[in-house]
Scaffold this active site. Structure first.
Site, PDB file in Angstrom:
ATOM      1  N   HIS A  63       0.850  -1.193   0.000  1.00 28.16           N
ATOM      2  CA  HIS A  63       0.000   0.000   0.000  1.00 28.16           C
ATOM      3  C   HIS A  63       0.881   1.236   0.000  1.00 28.16           C
ATOM      4  O   HIS A  63       2.087   1.167   0.264  1.00 28.16           O
ATOM      5  CB  HIS A  63      -0.964   0.006   1.193  1.00 28.16           C
ATOM      6  CG  HIS A  63      -0.313   0.145   2.537  1.00 28.16           C
ATOM      7  ND1 HIS A  63       0.574  -0.788   3.047  1.00 28.16           N
ATOM      8  CD2 HIS A  63      -0.426   1.106   3.497  1.00 28.16           C
ATOM      9  CE1 HIS A  63       0.959  -0.408   4.251  1.00 28.16           C
ATOM     10  NE2 HIS A  63       0.387   0.740   4.555  1.00 28.16           N
ATOM     11  N   HIS A  65       1.483   3.922   1.839  1.00 31.34           N
ATOM     12  CA  HIS A  65       1.970   4.736   2.938  1.00 31.34           C
ATOM     13  C   HIS A  65       3.490   4.807   2.800  1.00 31.34           C
ATOM     14  O   HIS A  65       4.126   3.828   2.387  1.00 31.34           O
ATOM     15  CB  HIS A  65       1.575   4.147   4.294  1.00 31.34           C
ATOM     16  CG  HIS A  65       0.178   4.527   4.712  1.00 31.34           C
ATOM     17  ND1 HIS A  65      -0.591   3.751   5.547  1.00 31.34           N
ATOM     18  CD2 HIS A  65      -0.575   5.616   4.408  1.00 31.34           C
ATOM     19  CE1 HIS A  65      -1.771   4.342   5.726  1.00 31.34           C
ATOM     20  NE2 HIS A  65      -1.779   5.478   5.057  1.00 31.34           N
ATOM     21  N   ASP A  67       6.047   4.641   4.661  1.00 28.07           N
ATOM     22  CA  ASP A  67       6.950   3.677   5.295  1.00 28.07           C
ATOM     23  C   ASP A  67       6.978   2.334   4.554  1.00 28.07           C
ATOM     24  O   ASP A  67       7.716   1.432   4.948  1.00 28.07           O
ATOM     25  CB  ASP A  67       6.598   3.482   6.776  1.00 28.07           C
ATOM     26  CG  ASP A  67       5.156   3.044   6.990  1.00 28.07           C
ATOM     27  OD1 ASP A  67       4.257   3.551   6.279  1.00 28.07           O
ATOM     28  OD2 ASP A  67       4.912   2.212   7.883  1.00 28.07           O
ATOM     29  N   HIS A  68       6.220   2.231   3.489  1.00 27.25           N
ATOM     30  CA  HIS A  68       6.230   1.012   2.674  1.00 27.25           C
ATOM     31  C   HIS A  68       6.761   1.249   1.255  1.00 27.25           C
ATOM     32  O   HIS A  68       6.872   0.299   0.487  1.00 27.25           O
ATOM     33  CB  HIS A  68       4.826   0.398   2.629  1.00 27.25           C
ATOM     34  CG  HIS A  68       4.376  -0.106   3.972  1.00 27.25           C
ATOM     35  ND1 HIS A  68       4.310  -1.442   4.299  1.00 27.25           N
ATOM     36  CD2 HIS A  68       4.016   0.566   5.091  1.00 27.25           C
ATOM     37  CE1 HIS A  68       3.916  -1.575   5.551  1.00 27.25           C
ATOM     38  NE2 HIS A  68       3.719  -0.370   6.060  1.00 27.25           N
ATOM     39  N   HIS A 143      -7.314  -1.510   5.682  1.00 30.22           N
ATOM     40  CA  HIS A 143      -6.456  -0.481   6.247  1.00 30.22           C
ATOM     41  C   HIS A 143      -7.008   0.877   5.841  1.00 30.22           C
ATOM     42  O   HIS A 143      -8.057   0.960   5.204  1.00 30.22           O
ATOM     43  CB  HIS A 143      -5.011  -0.702   5.766  1.00 30.22           C
ATOM     44  CG  HIS A 143      -3.985   0.064   6.548  1.00 30.22           C
ATOM     45  ND1 HIS A 143      -3.998   0.160   7.917  1.00 30.22           N
ATOM     46  CD2 HIS A 143      -2.904   0.785   6.144  1.00 30.22           C
ATOM     47  CE1 HIS A 143      -2.978   0.905   8.303  1.00 30.22           C
ATOM     48  NE2 HIS A 143      -2.294   1.305   7.249  1.00 30.22           N
ATOM     49  N   ASP A 213      -0.267  -3.627   6.023  1.00 29.02           N
ATOM     50  CA  ASP A 213      -0.873  -3.301   7.303  1.00 29.02           C
ATOM     51  C   ASP A 213      -2.344  -3.668   7.255  1.00 29.02           C
ATOM     52  O   ASP A 213      -2.987  -3.531   6.212  1.00 29.02           O
ATOM     53  CB  ASP A 213      -0.760  -1.812   7.572  1.00 29.02           C
ATOM     54  CG  ASP A 213       0.688  -1.311   7.639  1.00 29.02           C
ATOM     55  OD1 ASP A 213       1.622  -2.120   7.568  1.00 29.02           O
ATOM     56  OD2 ASP A 213       0.885  -0.089   7.732  1.00 29.02           O
ATOM     57  N   HIS A 271       6.178  -4.763  12.356  1.00 25.05           N
ATOM     58  CA  HIS A 271       5.509  -3.463  12.177  1.00 25.05           C
ATOM     59  C   HIS A 271       5.156  -2.858  13.534  1.00 25.05           C
ATOM     60  O   HIS A 271       4.050  -2.369  13.764  1.00 25.05           O
ATOM     61  CB  HIS A 271       4.256  -3.607  11.291  1.00 25.05           C
ATOM     62  CG  HIS A 271       3.830  -2.293  10.675  1.00 25.05           C
ATOM     63  ND1 HIS A 271       2.907  -1.468  11.270  1.00 25.05           N
ATOM     64  CD2 HIS A 271       4.214  -1.667   9.548  1.00 25.05           C
ATOM     65  CE1 HIS A 271       2.734  -0.393  10.499  1.00 25.05           C
ATOM     66  NE2 HIS A 271       3.523  -0.491   9.449  1.00 25.05           N
TER      67      HIS A 271
END
Lengths: 304, 304
Positions: A63, A65, A67-68, A143, A213, A271
């Protein structure tokens, strides 16, 4: 049987800490590398892992975000500077392509390979990658924005030939592959030699499920049933259950409940929220529900 | 006198290694933080440095190669998640704004502060920042795309009051600031007390020059004359002089020649090519020309 290793490059959550980096993992499946997510710092961790950059051709993004995925542009730039020629395939929500193309055009102008985007809809369960030895299937998750996990599944392997029996029955070479794939052998005089006399079964195909997530989502249980290893996010401990629900993350015990219900062989959680100075509370809570739980940590390698 | 510290967060070059991260530095000038460049991983290094994120309001980007700016989006995202409300000012080539705005709109939607871009032309020498205590001036450099260094210069400090003398001459409070700034004092009977009797001189203002990335460029000598500290890139050793010229970088001895000609007090070299297993050859070659040379390394702090 070739290797099927999971390398954890980063297992923190949105805020990096001095202990954990943003999310990224690499699967080494018979010397082909597959990356899942690519947070900031991934290329540095990949360098540390000593895995060969040139064997990495496929990156799956769960996804969008940061941090990914913030590590993608740096990783691709490095590929561009190191004489890579093989195309790089990125599987993600379509929006990533729109966001990355202007950056690639500016920072990686004239690079000697293509970045090929394979957009998919994270809400649909679908096989998005398929080669001789594995398939990758999306696992729709729940999410704050469209998100899916990934199910890496080996294809069934051919049986092992029993060389002595092959010689004894004088099986001709041209039939060997068919026998490996389960056929019986018929001798010249019409005797049927059952396959079980000529082979031993291959190791059962292995499977790895990555789910991050996500809020607690019992409907994934059916899809990941019996996998050898489940990585499930466990951002929070039980005391933060309300916060988990609100931010659409899972608690450690929810992750473990999924593992238990899906009868997976082993669970790895990660995570972690930046609030935990160490993750022993998360391990404790998960293990209470599903004993065979491991804490992810940077540079951890798990062999299936 | 307040502090004037340089924190090296990363001092590698384009390819990160297990030993060096991409370029970033933070200046702590009397508890205000100024960042120069922001390669991938900068926010992680900033966390390690224990410097307060909230004190950082100004970021200066020397040029738009990825190893000098890929960490921005992650850093800003982290600010967005940690309740920052103060605006963040970014000084760079205008192209950065065009590249970052779509990313900010997607990844940092609704963040509680503004990112304010201050575009400038790296080819022009100009003061791009000015506050009560310092100025920041661009140093046009010579690289493969528009690039400049930055000259951080303290403004002159007021003299120190000699308390005993102030009392002795019964100087009224309302005159103290003027005396700090150099005025003489005239007593009621008309006697002139020269300023030197009432004050001691302030410490001379300090200056720091950051020059990276650049080919050997003697014309900067005049601009950085006598600075307390010069950071100059030293990507290559002498054996790679041709490669330095071709890629518009400097050798260690060229960096040292600039330091020597500019009569700086101290030189720090960095931006090491990934080819060096250690940088002793670079230190050796630089020190032969300019003895007071230090090798940059991650987490090094230099106090002026």
């Amino acid at each position: 049987m070739g290797n099927f290793d999971i390398h954890i490059l980063g297992c923190g959550s949105a805020l990096p800490t001095t202990r954990h980096l943003a999310t990224s993992q690499v699967l080494n499946i018979r010397e082909k590398l597959f990356m899942i997510d690519c947070g900031e710092g991934t290329q540095i961790q990949l360098r540390r892992s000593r895995l060969k950059f040139s064997r990495l051709n496929h990156i799956f993004i769960s996804h969008l975000h940061g941090d990914h995925c913030f590590g993608l542009i740096g990783l691709i730039s490095t590929f561009a500077m190191t004489n890579r020629t093989a195309d790089l395939h990125i599987y993600s929500h379509p929006e990533l392509q729109r966001l990355m193309e202007p950056q690639l055009a500016f920072f990686c102008k004239g690079m000697p390979f293509q970045v090929v985007f394979h957009p998919f809809d994270p809400k649909e369960r679908a096989i998005i990658y398929d080669d001789r030895s594995i398939t990758v299937e999306t696992i729709p998750l729940k999410h704050r924005l469209p998100t899916c996990g990934f199910l890496f599944r080996e294809k069934p392997l051919p049986n092992h030939i029993l060389r002595d029996m092959i010689d004894f029955y004088e099986v001709p070479v041209y039939l060997i592959n068919r026998i490996k794939n389960g056929e019986d052998f018929v001798t010249e005089d019409g005797t049927v030699v059952p396959n079980e006399r000529l082979t031993t079964p291959a190791e059962p195909p292995r499977a790895y499920a990555y789910c991050s997530d996500t809020a607690y989502l019992p409907r994934i249980v059916e899809q990941i049933k019996g996998v050898d290893l489940l990585f499930h996010e466990a951002t929070f401990a039980q005391t933060e259950a309300a916060r988990a629900k609100e931010t659409m993350h899972s608690t450690a015990s929810q992750a473990a409940q999924i593992a238990k219900d899906a009868e997976v062989k082993r669970l790895v959680i990660g995570h972690y929220s930046a609030r935990y100075e160490d993750e022993s509370i998360l391990l404790e809570e998960a293990s209470a529900v599903f004993p065979n739980t491991t804490l992810a940590q940077e540079n951890l390698k798990i062999e299936l």
